[in-house]
Design a protein around this motif. Structure first.
Motif, PDB file in Angstrom:
ATOM      1  N   ALA A 178     -25.531  50.570  -2.112  1.00  0.00           N
ATOM      2  CA  ALA A 178     -25.424  51.692  -3.058  1.00  0.00           C
ATOM      3  C   ALA A 178     -24.667  51.235  -4.285  1.00  0.00           C
ATOM      4  O   ALA A 178     -23.723  50.440  -4.188  1.00  0.00           O
ATOM      5  CB  ALA A 178     -24.699  52.876  -2.415  1.00  0.00           C
ATOM      6  N   GLY A 179     -25.082  51.706  -5.447  1.00  0.00           N
ATOM      7  CA  GLY A 179     -24.372  51.355  -6.675  1.00  0.00           C
ATOM      8  C   GLY A 179     -22.919  51.793  -6.636  1.00  0.00           C
ATOM      9  O   GLY A 179     -22.018  51.099  -7.089  1.00  0.00           O
ATOM     10  N   ASP A 180     -22.662  52.965  -6.063  1.00  0.00           N
ATOM     11  CA  ASP A 180     -21.308  53.494  -5.890  1.00  0.00           C
ATOM     12  C   ASP A 180     -21.239  54.083  -4.494  1.00  0.00           C
ATOM     13  O   ASP A 180     -21.875  55.087  -4.194  1.00  0.00           O
ATOM     14  CB  ASP A 180     -21.021  54.570  -6.955  1.00  0.00           C
ATOM     15  CG  ASP A 180     -19.651  55.218  -6.754  1.00  0.00           C
ATOM     16  OD1 ASP A 180     -18.880  54.714  -5.907  1.00  0.00           O
ATOM     17  OD2 ASP A 180     -19.371  56.233  -7.430  1.00  0.00           O
ATOM     18  N   SER A 181     -20.492  53.432  -3.602  1.00  0.00           N
ATOM     19  CA  SER A 181     -20.438  53.883  -2.209  1.00  0.00           C
ATOM     20  C   SER A 181     -19.165  54.663  -1.913  1.00  0.00           C
ATOM     21  O   SER A 181     -18.753  54.774  -0.758  1.00  0.00           O
ATOM     22  CB  SER A 181     -20.550  52.688  -1.263  1.00  0.00           C
ATOM     23  OG  SER A 181     -19.491  51.779  -1.486  1.00  0.00           O
ATOM     24  N   SER A 182     -18.552  55.251  -2.960  1.00  0.00           N
ATOM     25  CA  SER A 182     -17.318  56.000  -2.743  1.00  0.00           C
ATOM     26  C   SER A 182     -17.544  57.240  -1.882  1.00  0.00           C
ATOM     27  O   SER A 182     -16.603  57.807  -1.327  1.00  0.00           O
ATOM     28  CB  SER A 182     -16.701  56.403  -4.080  1.00  0.00           C
ATOM     29  OG  SER A 182     -17.602  57.186  -4.845  1.00  0.00           O
ATOM     30  N   TRP A 183     -18.808  57.667  -1.767  1.00  0.00           N
ATOM     31  CA  TRP A 183     -19.128  58.832  -0.935  1.00  0.00           C
ATOM     32  C   TRP A 183     -19.003  58.543   0.554  1.00  0.00           C
ATOM     33  O   TRP A 183     -18.954  59.452   1.370  1.00  0.00           O
ATOM     34  CB  TRP A 183     -20.556  59.324  -1.222  1.00  0.00           C
ATOM     35  CG  TRP A 183     -21.549  58.227  -1.347  1.00  0.00           C
ATOM     36  CD1 TRP A 183     -21.961  57.630  -2.496  1.00  0.00           C
ATOM     37  CD2 TRP A 183     -22.228  57.546  -0.276  1.00  0.00           C
ATOM     38  NE1 TRP A 183     -22.869  56.641  -2.228  1.00  0.00           N
ATOM     39  CE2 TRP A 183     -23.057  56.569  -0.874  1.00  0.00           C
ATOM     40  CE3 TRP A 183     -22.228  57.690   1.100  1.00  0.00           C
ATOM     41  CZ2 TRP A 183     -23.861  55.723  -0.119  1.00  0.00           C
ATOM     42  CZ3 TRP A 183     -23.037  56.855   1.853  1.00  0.00           C
ATOM     43  CH2 TRP A 183     -23.833  55.884   1.248  1.00  0.00           C
ATOM     44  N   LEU A 184     -18.968  57.265   0.922  1.00  0.00           N
ATOM     45  CA  LEU A 184     -18.891  56.907   2.341  1.00  0.00           C
ATOM     46  C   LEU A 184     -17.430  56.797   2.757  1.00  0.00           C
ATOM     47  O   LEU A 184     -16.706  55.914   2.291  1.00  0.00           O
ATOM     48  CB  LEU A 184     -19.606  55.576   2.592  1.00  0.00           C
ATOM     49  CG  LEU A 184     -19.657  55.111   4.047  1.00  0.00           C
ATOM     50  CD1 LEU A 184     -20.503  56.077   4.896  1.00  0.00           C
ATOM     51  CD2 LEU A 184     -20.213  53.691   4.147  1.00  0.00           C
ATOM     52  N   PRO A 185     -16.932  57.696   3.629  1.00  0.00           N
ATOM     53  CA  PRO A 185     -15.524  57.630   4.040  1.00  0.00           C
ATOM     54  C   PRO A 185     -15.277  56.423   4.933  1.00  0.00           C
ATOM     55  O   PRO A 185     -16.224  55.824   5.458  1.00  0.00           O
ATOM     56  CB  PRO A 185     -15.348  58.944   4.817  1.00  0.00           C
ATOM     57  CG  PRO A 185     -16.708  59.269   5.340  1.00  0.00           C
ATOM     58  CD  PRO A 185     -17.672  58.783   4.293  1.00  0.00           C
TER      59      PRO A 185
END
Length: 497
Positions: free
Chosen positions: A9-16
């Motif tokens: 993912a370009g930005d995986s900040s959504w994955l805790p």
């Protein structure tokens, strides 16, 4: 590899943070170029830099039965398409940790082998699929399947299979012949039985049969066949990928197949790839170069290429050849006009000699002087010529690596093959090529000037000419990303077979 879970993912900040390690890739290009295809579960976001999320799901699914969770900020919009392309689940990126753990566990439950059983019938020498479809087996295929059945789903080492096939004297050079044999067996199963063959590659180990299988009344195995120096062994061929169109990579003068090290991984996800060493180069078998016979001209190398493709059972392969191998590919395609699906010619030239209005780059006396310098001191010639050929003075290590490759070539072969290469002229054969051709030309190429590329473009019916931003003669080494992108654009534009 410690992680069994990959997130692209370009930005995986959504994955805790999860209870297990996650290998994170910030775009699909980085993932395809660097990742070994051995993760158990993949989290793939819809939005990607490079190849889009939907296409990445498709590529991962073609590789095997791994778990795939497609992720999106708006899953309703992509739900049906992601499932159709092979995702096991489509979820919204805002899940909490407990929900993510539950989703991953659910996908892993799907990965457990089913109850349907394959049967290996010794009396009839057939592999019988669930449902009754049968695949007749040759002696070598029987030995492979018998080993896999004996292992009960566990991985069987390549060396073990090689020794069962060719006896205790089998050694590492037989590994590529084994890969070709397993590939042909897998294709035969796929042709006879709809769906994916359960023979799987196990990284750095060997192969396993990923389904329940029983053996029936096995007779004593047949005598091991005598080892034969097959073309794949003779040329140290390496195979990657298990599905998709076939790509064949051939290197330039004085190099070996390792020069494609930054290119091949970008295609092994959705292509069956083969790279090999020209006779006398790299890991090609000792004595494979016949200066006074087969390899007195480039035609012998073209026949080597055709023999390799025939042995591997490649269907309409796309040939990617650099420098002299571009000429070899043209000769092979002219020999068999309907054989290749396409040619990709990297830094090509039909002849290096200037001739009337044609500018190949060298006057005859200059070329003879260069060859005389090679005869006098091959090592000194390599150190002097390699940086010029590479053409990237701000990156001296590239020239040094190329010089080292030149120096590994046996001097007698280096001198003979240089004459075969630099004095060749394939202009008369260009119009015999019938398949699509991509010409990749570099700026400031000291060996293949732009005039040479334009000449080939005009002479090859239906060819495409792409002028790269890369400089020098080796864009696959100096600009691999640009080279990969140009080849992928060409492959995407080709009509479906």
């Amino acid at each position: 590899m410690t992680s069994r879970l990959a997130c692209v993912a370009g930005d995986s900040s959504w994955l805790p943070p999860l209870s297990e390690e996650v290998a994170r890739f910030n775009d699909s290009d980085a993932f395809l170029l660097q990742a070994a295809p051995e993760f158990e579960v993949y989290l793939v976001h819809q939005h990607q830099r490079g190849i889009g999320g939907a296409d990445l799901v498709r590529l991962i699914r073609k590789r095997g039965p791994a778990g795939i969770i497609a992720v999106s900020a708006s899953p309703r919009e992509v739900f049906a398409r992601m499932l159709d392309l092979g995702a096991d689940m489509v979820v919204e990126q805002s899940l909490d940790r407990a929900q993510w753990e539950a989703a991953i566990a659910a996908v892993r439950r799907r990965l457990k082998p089913g109850e349907e059983c394959w049967r290996l019938d010794a009396a009839l020498r057939v592999l019988r699929a669930p449902g009754g479809r049968e695949v007749p087996l040759s002696d070598a295929e029987w030995i492979i399947m018998d080993c896999l059945a004996e292992a009960g789903g566990e991985a069987v080492a390549r060396q073990t299979l090689a020794e069962r096939l060719w006896g205790p004297s089998a050694h590492g050079c037989m590994d590529n012949a084994l890969q070709a044999s397993v590939y042909r067996l897998r294709r035969r199963i796929e042709d006879a039985v709809p769906g994916r063959a359960p023979i799987q590659s196990v990284s750095r180990i060997g192969y396993r049969f990923a389904a329940a299988m029983e053996r029936e009344a096995a007779p004593p195995p047949p005598p091991a066949p005598e080892p034969v120096l097959a073309p794949s062994v003779r040329h140290g061929a390496r195979f990657t990928g298990e599905e998709g169109p076939a790509l064949v990579f051939a290197h330039g003068y004085g190099c070996d197949q390792s020069t494609w090290g930054a290119i091949v991984p970008a295609f092994s996800w959705d292509h069956r790839t083969m790279s090999y060493d020209l006779a006398g180069h790299g890991k090609a078998a000792a004595g494979s170069y016949e200066a006074q016979g087969r390899h007195a001209s480039l035609a012998g190398h073209a026949h080597d290429l055709l023999d390799l493709c025939d042995e591997a059972g490649l269907v309409k392969p796309v040939f990617v050849g650099h420098s002299v191998s571009a000429a070899i590919g043209v000769l092979a395609a002219a020999e068999r006009p309907q054989y290749f699906g396409a040619l990709v010619l990297v830094a090509p030239t039909p002849t290096y000699l200037n001739d009337g209005d044609y500018r190949g780059g060298f006057e005859r006396q200059d070329l003879e002087r260069m060859l005389a310098e090679l005869d006098a001191d091959p090592s000194r010639w390599a150190r002097g010529m390699a940086p010029v050929i590479m053409g990237n003075p701000d990156r001296p290590q590239l020239g040094a690596d190329l010089a080292a490759s030149f120096c590994r070539l046996e001097p007698a072969i280096a001198q003979h093959f240089a004459r075969v290469t630099f004095l060749s002229d394939i202009r008369a054969r260009l119009r015999e090529v019938r398949c699509p051709v991509l010409l990749l030309q570099c700026r400031d190429d000291p060996l293949a000037p732009e005039d040479a590329g334009r000449f080939m473009h005009e002479a090859l019916p239906g060819s495409s000419l792409a002028l790269l931003q890369a400089t020098g003669h080796c864009p696959h080494l100096s600009a691999p990303h640009e080279t990969v992108a140009a080849i992928r654009r060409f492959l995407a534009q080709r009509p479906a077979r």
